[in-house]
Structures are given as structure tokens and as C-alpha cells.
Design an enzyme around this catalytic site. Structure first.
Site, PDB file in Angstrom:
ATOM      1  N   TRP A  51       0.826  -1.216   0.000  1.00  0.00           N
ATOM      2  CA  TRP A  51       0.000   0.000   0.000  1.00  0.00           C
ATOM      3  C   TRP A  51       0.854   1.258   0.000  1.00  0.00           C
ATOM      4  O   TRP A  51       0.473   2.270  -0.595  1.00  0.00           O
ATOM      5  CB  TRP A  51      -1.009  -0.014   1.148  1.00  0.00           C
ATOM      6  CG  TRP A  51      -1.984  -1.144   1.009  1.00  0.00           C
ATOM      7  CD1 TRP A  51      -2.186  -2.179   1.878  1.00  0.00           C
ATOM      8  CD2 TRP A  51      -2.868  -1.395  -0.094  1.00  0.00           C
ATOM      9  NE1 TRP A  51      -3.134  -3.037   1.386  1.00  0.00           N
ATOM     10  CE2 TRP A  51      -3.566  -2.586   0.181  1.00  0.00           C
ATOM     11  CE3 TRP A  51      -3.130  -0.729  -1.301  1.00  0.00           C
ATOM     12  CZ2 TRP A  51      -4.522  -3.125  -0.688  1.00  0.00           C
ATOM     13  CZ3 TRP A  51      -4.089  -1.265  -2.172  1.00  0.00           C
ATOM     14  CH2 TRP A  51      -4.763  -2.441  -1.860  1.00  0.00           C
ATOM     15  N   ASP A 106      -2.514   6.589   6.032  1.00  0.00           N
ATOM     16  CA  ASP A 106      -3.474   5.637   5.486  1.00  0.00           C
ATOM     17  C   ASP A 106      -3.827   4.697   6.642  1.00  0.00           C
ATOM     18  O   ASP A 106      -3.028   3.862   7.045  1.00  0.00           O
ATOM     19  CB  ASP A 106      -2.823   4.875   4.324  1.00  0.00           C
ATOM     20  CG  ASP A 106      -3.732   3.785   3.757  1.00  0.00           C
ATOM     21  OD1 ASP A 106      -4.819   3.558   4.308  1.00  0.00           O
ATOM     22  OD2 ASP A 106      -3.336   3.166   2.739  1.00  0.00           O
ATOM     23  N   LYS A 109     -12.903  -2.111   5.576  1.00  0.00           N
ATOM     24  CA  LYS A 109     -12.189  -2.948   6.537  1.00  0.00           C
ATOM     25  C   LYS A 109     -12.841  -2.856   7.924  1.00  0.00           C
ATOM     26  O   LYS A 109     -13.321  -3.831   8.446  1.00  0.00           O
ATOM     27  CB  LYS A 109     -10.721  -2.535   6.623  1.00  0.00           C
ATOM     28  CG  LYS A 109      -9.820  -3.195   5.576  1.00  0.00           C
ATOM     29  CD  LYS A 109      -9.777  -2.506   4.266  1.00  0.00           C
ATOM     30  CE  LYS A 109      -9.037  -3.283   3.210  1.00  0.00           C
ATOM     31  NZ  LYS A 109      -8.073  -2.477   2.483  1.00  0.00           N
TER      32      LYS A 109
END
Ligand code: PLP
Length: 359
Positions: A102, A172, A196
Site C-alpha cells: 500500500w 493511510d 475494513k
């Protein structure tokens, strides 16, 4: 059919009480005679839903009043571009910590807009830990400093948030937002894809310090400028209405559970059950160094592909679903977000013990 234990990394398990409430309200939301899915985003009914979701999120996270909460689309991945487009504007430089796939994707996007300084990386060790940060390597002129607080694929997490002084810290938090308390005032901007730990896919939450918005060059498209969404209160165009509604129910659920301190306590206890087992197992182990272990995503490996396959099949038969590890790590991964009950983890560990005895 009975509900399974869903260990998917995302879209992921939601609290059963939230799903039941949504089911109850499906055809007629609070007497309006429509489903939330059918209500105009310009109606009072929806204004109430989005306003309540924001108030509850602010309360849960303790978001200071000089921060704006935005309900956007495009996933966390769009933020990889929106962050540099809006914030890499003064010196066109930013510091990034490289901790997995990511951050890799975010770095690639940022490079389209300026200079990226990678201050630390754990790539050479397959991202099995969060690298130590040396402030001497931080750029004095960075427009911002970027981290991924929880690495969903590798299963690593920061135990201490870096001190970046006057340089805005961007995070993030897609896979660990709402899993424990955070001091929002330490950050310039926090973003998270909802699927999530918040709600259904299609919604991305951005929490941005007011003064950082409004500096995007005029060439930045209207929809990609944070200022647009601040001015229009996330209603510039049609927002992901139903996802916002479910997120709001999840925020209410967290409040009922006692807030983020309580979530953290529960999450730590849940993760401990799994790590304690892994640390004494003779066939499974965690590839992650102890001091970097995530309490949300727990990869584990046997080192034997045949055995992994057999394990995953057996687990699936017992209603333990989506345990296959990411292709870059292999093996298994248990994502144990807020909504995963402790019983799910206990059932998983019981099966691992049984499997270990038989193999
Ligand atoms: C899942 C995830 C993403 C990507 O999210 P999308 O909403 O699919 O774009 C980004 N960062 C982290 C840490 C993630 O876990």
C-alpha cells in the site's frame, strides 16, 4: 444458513446487530416509507443520516473542531493521488515510509506530482517489521510525511506514531481506524477505505486539518479537490448514501460497546489468543517481528504449500472463511477487525490445534 466466521481482509465482517438493524429498516426507514437506498441525498432524511454519522465519528475519535470529516468515494487508492495533488504543492516534495504494497502504490502515485524521499523501508526483509525512523533522514522541506499505520497484507503496525514537528503527518489508516484510540491532532490528514473496519465498500473517510485544504493548483479537477468537499459538506455530488448509513450504524455500535478504549482492549485480547497459539505452534508461525505485530491482520505460514491448502480446505468446511494469505506473503491471514467476535478466533485456534495434532 448459519453465518460463518469471515476472516476476509476486506470487504470484511460487519457487526451482526448492524446488519439486523439495516434489515429491519430496509423497506421503511424510520417511517419515511422508503429504503435509505431510495432516498434523495438532498432530502432531510439523508441530511440527518450523514450529520449523525459525522457527529458520532467525531465523538468516538475525539476529532478536534479544526478538522473536517469528509465522506468520499474512489477508495483509499484515490487518496494515493488526492494527497499529493492537494498537498504536494509548496516544495513539491514529500517523505514516505515504505512498509508494503500500500505504501508502494502511494509512492508511485506521489511520484507523478513531485519528489518522493523514502525515509525508511523494510522491503529487504519482506516488510516483516516497521523500520526504525531516524529524524535526521526526514526532509526539512517536505510538504508532508506519509505513513501506512497498519499494513493489511504484511500484518505490521506502528506502535509509536512518528513525531514530524511542523510537517503534516498523513496516514493511510484503512485497516486499523477505529481499532484503538488515536490522537487525531498529531495528523494533518487521515484517510481510510470503509470496507475494513467501518462499513461497506464504496465509502472513503477523510479527516483533514482545515488549513491544509484549499491549496490545490487550479488544474486539479473539482471532484479531486478537498476544498470542494469541505464547502459542500460531502454533498457536491451524490455520495455513497447507503454505505454512509451503514457506517453510521457501525459508529453507534462502537459507542454502545464503550468506544475506542474498549475496542482496543477487546482487540488486544482477541489478537493475543492467536499470537499466543502461533508462538508455541510447531507447524504455524507468524512471519512478523513481535514489536510490529498488527492486532487487525495476522498472517501465518506453515512453509509448506500442500499443508496450507489442506488447512484452508479444512477451515472452510468448519465455516472459517477467507483465510487465504495474500499472494505476496503466501500461507494464511486472519483479519480480525472490530466486528470479528472472540469466538471466531477461539474456533480458529481450536481448529489449528486439531490440525497440528493430525499433521
Ligand atoms: C485495502 C487498503 C487499501 C486500498 O483500499 P481501496 O479502498 O480498495 O482503494 C489501501 N491501503 C490500505 C492500508 C488498505 O488496507
Amino acid at each position: 444458513m448459519a453465518r460463518v466466521y469471515n476472516f476476509s481482509a476486506g470487504p470484511a465482517v460487519l457487526p451482526e446487530t448492524v446488519l439486523k438493524k439495516a434489515a429491519d429498516e430496509m423497506l421503511d426507514y424510520k417511517g419515511c416509507g422508503m429504503s435509505v437506498m431510495e432516498v434523495s441525498h438532498r432530502e432531510k432524511v439523508f441530511e440527518g443520516i450523514i450529520a449523525k454519522a459525522e457527529v458520532d465519528l467525531r465523538e468516538i475519535m475525539g476529532i478536534p473542531s479544526n478538522y473536517k470529516v469528509l465522506f468520499l468515494q474512489g477508495g483509499a487508492s484515490l487518496q494515493f493521488a488526492m494527497v499529493p495533488m492537494n498537498l504536494m504543492v509548496k516544495n513539491k516534495k514529500a517523505d514516505y515510509v515504505h512498509t508494503g504494497m500500500w505504501s508502494k502504490k502511494a509512492i508511485a502515485e506521489a511520484k507523478k506530482f513531485g519528489t518522493v524521499n523514502i525515509v525508511a523501508s523494510s522491503e529487504k526483509d519482506k516488510f516483516t517489521y516497521i523500520p526504525k525512523l531516524d529524524p535526521a533522514t526526514f526532509s526539512k522541506e517536505a510538504d508532508y510525511f506519509y505513513i501506512v499505520t497498519n499494513n493489511t497484507i504484511c500484518g505490521t503496525t506502528y506502535k509509536n506514531i512518528p513525531e514530524t514537528g511542523n510537517i503534516p503527518l498523513i496516514a493511510d489508516m484503512s485497516s486499523n481506524i477505529l481499532s484503538e484510540p488515536v490522537d487525531v491532532s498529531k495528523f494533518g490528514l487521515i484517510f481510510a477505505g470503509a470496507q475494513k473496519n467501518i462499513g461497506p465498500a464504496g465509502l472513503t473517510i477523510v479527516i483533514i486539518r482545515e488549513d491544509l485544504a484549499g491549496k490545490a493548483p487550479a488544474t486539479v479537477p473539482t471532484l479531486l479537490d478537498y476544498k470542494t468537499h469541505i464547502e459542500e459538506k460531502s454533498l457536491y455530488n451524490t455520495p455513497p448514501c447507503y454505505s454512509i448509513y451503514i457506517a453510521g450504524l457501525v459508529f453507534e455500535w462502537i459507542k454502545e460497546k464503550g468506544g475506542l478504549k474498549e475496542m482496543q482492549k477487546i482487540n488486544q485480547e482477541k489478537a493475543k489468543i492467536l499470537y499466543d497459539y502461533l508462538d508455541q505452534s510447531k507447524i504455524f508461525k507468524s512471519p512478523v517481528q513481535k514489536e510490529s505485530r498488527s492486532i487487525m491482520n495476522v498472517p501465518f505460514v506453515s512453509g509448506n504449500e500442500e499443508l496450507d491448502k489442506k488447512f484452508l480446505e479444512g477451515a472452510s468446511q468448519r465455516g472459517l472463511k477467507s483465510l487465504k494469505g495474500h499472494r505476496s506473503v503466501g500461507g494464511m491471514r486472519a483479519s480480525i477487525y472490530n466486528a470479528m467476535p472472540a469466538d471466531g478466533i477461539k474456533t480458529l485456534v481450536r481448529f489449528m490445534e486439531e490440525f497440528e495434532k493430525q499433521n
